[in-house]
Motif scaffolding. Sequence first.
Motif, PDB file in Angstrom:
ATOM      1  N   ASP A  76       0.816  -1.219   0.000  1.00 21.90           N
ATOM      2  CA  ASP A  76       0.000   0.000   0.000  1.00 21.90           C
ATOM      3  C   ASP A  76       0.848   1.267   0.000  1.00 21.90           C
ATOM      4  O   ASP A  76       0.640   2.163  -0.808  1.00 21.90           O
ATOM      5  CB  ASP A  76      -0.950   0.012   1.207  1.00 21.90           C
ATOM      6  CG  ASP A  76      -2.128  -0.926   1.040  1.00 21.90           C
ATOM      7  OD1 ASP A  76      -1.935  -2.055   0.539  1.00 21.90           O
ATOM      8  OD2 ASP A  76      -3.250  -0.538   1.408  1.00 21.90           O
ATOM      9  N   ALA A  77       1.811   1.337   0.908  1.00 21.37           N
ATOM     10  CA  ALA A  77       2.633   2.542   1.031  1.00 21.37           C
ATOM     11  C   ALA A  77       3.402   2.825  -0.247  1.00 21.37           C
ATOM     12  O   ALA A  77       3.482   3.976  -0.700  1.00 21.37           O
ATOM     13  CB  ALA A  77       3.596   2.393   2.212  1.00 21.37           C
ATOM     14  N   PHE A  78       3.954   1.785  -0.861  1.00 23.28           N
ATOM     15  CA  PHE A  78       4.733   1.974  -2.084  1.00 23.28           C
ATOM     16  C   PHE A  78       3.835   2.412  -3.238  1.00 23.28           C
ATOM     17  O   PHE A  78       4.179   3.344  -3.971  1.00 23.28           O
ATOM     18  CB  PHE A  78       5.473   0.677  -2.446  1.00 23.28           C
ATOM     19  CG  PHE A  78       6.363   0.841  -3.651  1.00 23.28           C
ATOM     20  CD1 PHE A  78       7.623   1.395  -3.525  1.00 23.28           C
ATOM     21  CD2 PHE A  78       5.937   0.457  -4.912  1.00 23.28           C
ATOM     22  CE1 PHE A  78       8.441   1.567  -4.630  1.00 23.28           C
ATOM     23  CE2 PHE A  78       6.744   0.621  -6.021  1.00 23.28           C
ATOM     24  CZ  PHE A  78       8.005   1.177  -5.878  1.00 23.28           C
ATOM     25  N   MET A  79       2.701   1.759  -3.415  1.00 24.93           N
ATOM     26  CA  MET A  79       1.800   2.112  -4.520  1.00 24.93           C
ATOM     27  C   MET A  79       1.304   3.548  -4.391  1.00 24.93           C
ATOM     28  O   MET A  79       1.232   4.277  -5.381  1.00 24.93           O
ATOM     29  CB  MET A  79       0.626   1.131  -4.597  1.00 24.93           C
ATOM     30  CG  MET A  79       1.028  -0.290  -4.936  1.00 24.93           C
ATOM     31  SD  MET A  79       1.895  -0.406  -6.518  1.00 24.93           S
ATOM     32  CE  MET A  79       2.703  -1.978  -6.358  1.00 24.93           C
ATOM     33  N   LYS A  80       0.990   3.975  -3.162  1.00 22.25           N
ATOM     34  CA  LYS A  80       0.565   5.368  -2.951  1.00 22.25           C
ATOM     35  C   LYS A  80       1.700   6.322  -3.312  1.00 22.25           C
ATOM     36  O   LYS A  80       1.483   7.339  -3.956  1.00 22.25           O
ATOM     37  CB  LYS A  80       0.139   5.586  -1.497  1.00 22.25           C
ATOM     38  CG  LYS A  80      -1.218   5.028  -1.205  1.00 22.25           C
ATOM     39  CD  LYS A  80      -1.636   5.312   0.221  1.00 22.25           C
ATOM     40  CE  LYS A  80      -2.921   4.545   0.474  1.00 22.25           C
ATOM     41  NZ  LYS A  80      -3.763   5.063   1.481  1.00 22.25           N
ATOM     42  N   LEU A  81       2.909   5.980  -2.885  1.00 19.21           N
ATOM     43  CA  LEU A  81       4.074   6.832  -3.135  1.00 19.21           C
ATOM     44  C   LEU A  81       4.306   7.047  -4.628  1.00 19.21           C
ATOM     45  O   LEU A  81       4.634   8.156  -5.060  1.00 19.21           O
ATOM     46  CB  LEU A  81       5.330   6.227  -2.498  1.00 19.21           C
ATOM     47  CG  LEU A  81       6.618   7.015  -2.726  1.00 19.21           C
ATOM     48  CD1 LEU A  81       6.606   8.296  -1.901  1.00 19.21           C
ATOM     49  CD2 LEU A  81       7.816   6.172  -2.366  1.00 19.21           C
ATOM     50  N   ILE A  82       4.129   6.006  -5.448  1.00 17.76           N
ATOM     51  CA  ILE A  82       4.397   6.166  -6.886  1.00 17.76           C
ATOM     52  C   ILE A  82       3.174   6.659  -7.660  1.00 17.76           C
ATOM     53  O   ILE A  82       3.221   6.769  -8.877  1.00 17.76           O
ATOM     54  CB  ILE A  82       4.977   4.878  -7.519  1.00 17.76           C
ATOM     55  CG1 ILE A  82       3.990   3.714  -7.489  1.00 17.76           C
ATOM     56  CG2 ILE A  82       6.300   4.515  -6.859  1.00 17.76           C
ATOM     57  CD1 ILE A  82       4.409   2.529  -8.353  1.00 17.76           C
ATOM     58  N   GLY A  83       2.072   6.956  -6.950  1.00 16.64           N
ATOM     59  CA  GLY A  83       0.929   7.601  -7.587  1.00 16.64           C
ATOM     60  C   GLY A  83      -0.150   6.695  -8.134  1.00 16.64           C
ATOM     61  O   GLY A  83      -0.945   7.120  -8.970  1.00 16.64           O
ATOM     62  N   ILE A  84      -0.220   5.458  -7.665  1.00 14.99           N
ATOM     63  CA  ILE A  84      -1.286   4.558  -8.111  1.00 14.99           C
ATOM     64  C   ILE A  84      -2.576   4.966  -7.390  1.00 14.99           C
ATOM     65  O   ILE A  84      -2.575   5.167  -6.169  1.00 14.99           O
ATOM     66  CB  ILE A  84      -0.929   3.085  -7.790  1.00 14.99           C
ATOM     67  CG1 ILE A  84       0.403   2.689  -8.435  1.00 14.99           C
ATOM     68  CG2 ILE A  84      -2.050   2.139  -8.209  1.00 14.99           C
ATOM     69  CD1 ILE A  84       0.447   2.720  -9.934  1.00 14.99           C
ATOM     70  N   PHE A 107      12.739   2.389 -13.308  1.00 16.70           N
ATOM     71  CA  PHE A 107      11.457   2.872 -13.827  1.00 16.70           C
ATOM     72  C   PHE A 107      11.417   4.376 -13.575  1.00 16.70           C
ATOM     73  O   PHE A 107      12.257   4.905 -12.840  1.00 16.70           O
ATOM     74  CB  PHE A 107      10.309   2.161 -13.095  1.00 16.70           C
ATOM     75  CG  PHE A 107      10.030   0.771 -13.611  1.00 16.70           C
ATOM     76  CD1 PHE A 107       8.929   0.535 -14.428  1.00 16.70           C
ATOM     77  CD2 PHE A 107      10.857  -0.290 -13.297  1.00 16.70           C
ATOM     78  CE1 PHE A 107       8.665  -0.742 -14.912  1.00 16.70           C
ATOM     79  CE2 PHE A 107      10.604  -1.570 -13.772  1.00 16.70           C
ATOM     80  CZ  PHE A 107       9.495  -1.786 -14.585  1.00 16.70           C
ATOM     81  N   PRO A 108      10.446   5.096 -14.166  1.00 12.90           N
ATOM     82  CA  PRO A 108      10.424   6.553 -13.970  1.00 12.90           C
ATOM     83  C   PRO A 108      10.383   6.994 -12.504  1.00 12.90           C
ATOM     84  O   PRO A 108      10.960   8.006 -12.149  1.00 12.90           O
ATOM     85  CB  PRO A 108       9.153   6.980 -14.707  1.00 12.90           C
ATOM     86  CG  PRO A 108       8.989   5.943 -15.780  1.00 12.90           C
ATOM     87  CD  PRO A 108       9.446   4.660 -15.138  1.00 12.90           C
ATOM     88  N   LYS A 109       9.719   6.226 -11.636  1.00 13.17           N
ATOM     89  CA  LYS A 109       9.576   6.666 -10.249  1.00 13.17           C
ATOM     90  C   LYS A 109      10.254   5.754  -9.232  1.00 13.17           C
ATOM     91  O   LYS A 109      10.176   6.017  -8.043  1.00 13.17           O
ATOM     92  CB  LYS A 109       8.088   6.772  -9.884  1.00 13.17           C
ATOM     93  CG  LYS A 109       7.355   7.844 -10.660  1.00 13.17           C
ATOM     94  CD  LYS A 109       5.916   7.948 -10.223  1.00 13.17           C
ATOM     95  CE  LYS A 109       5.190   9.041 -10.986  1.00 13.17           C
ATOM     96  NZ  LYS A 109       3.806   9.167 -10.559  1.00 13.17           N
ATOM     97  N   TYR A 110      10.880   4.667  -9.680  1.00 17.47           N
ATOM     98  CA  TYR A 110      11.490   3.750  -8.719  1.00 17.47           C
ATOM     99  C   TYR A 110      12.554   2.867  -9.355  1.00 17.47           C
ATOM    100  O   TYR A 110      12.626   2.724 -10.559  1.00 17.47           O
ATOM    101  CB  TYR A 110      10.428   2.880  -8.033  1.00 17.47           C
ATOM    102  CG  TYR A 110       9.584   2.042  -8.969  1.00 17.47           C
ATOM    103  CD1 TYR A 110       9.903   0.710  -9.240  1.00 17.47           C
ATOM    104  CD2 TYR A 110       8.444   2.574  -9.566  1.00 17.47           C
ATOM    105  CE1 TYR A 110       9.128  -0.058 -10.086  1.00 17.47           C
ATOM    106  CE2 TYR A 110       7.661   1.808 -10.409  1.00 17.47           C
ATOM    107  CZ  TYR A 110       8.004   0.491 -10.661  1.00 17.47           C
ATOM    108  OH  TYR A 110       7.243  -0.265 -11.500  1.00 17.47           O
TER     109      TYR A 110
END
Length: 127
Positions: free
Chosen positions: A16-24, A94-97
């Motif tokens: 959850d924390a990672f997906m929120k951070l990358i804008g999902i 990747f662009p964000k990670y």
Amino acid sequence: MSFSGRYEVESQENYDAFMKLIGIPDDTIEKGRNFKYTTEVIQDGNNFTWSQIYPGHTLTNKFTTGQESELETMSGKKFKATVNLEGGKIVVDFPKYHHTSEIVGGNLVETSVAGGITFKRISKKVA
């Protein structure tokens, strides 16, 4: 070591924390949290076909290690990157990670890092 095989997600850390951070988007995070999707890898030397199979959708990236390739993110954005093989790990920015994939004890271990959060997914080999 060959990455070829079919793998099913067994566990995830910091999803959850990672997906929120990358804008999902939240609704996509919610839907994806409990998907037991499959990753299928076909490796022929340095050439890879890497597919993530979700219910109703398959995302496939084809690349040759050491060469720039056009790839697609989970959210459908296309970008160019060079995928490398370093110490038995697939490595790509990747662009964000930053993302690595490796085989550990027969399992596919994928690690993505951004903004101090590490998302780890472990998938067991099923074929």
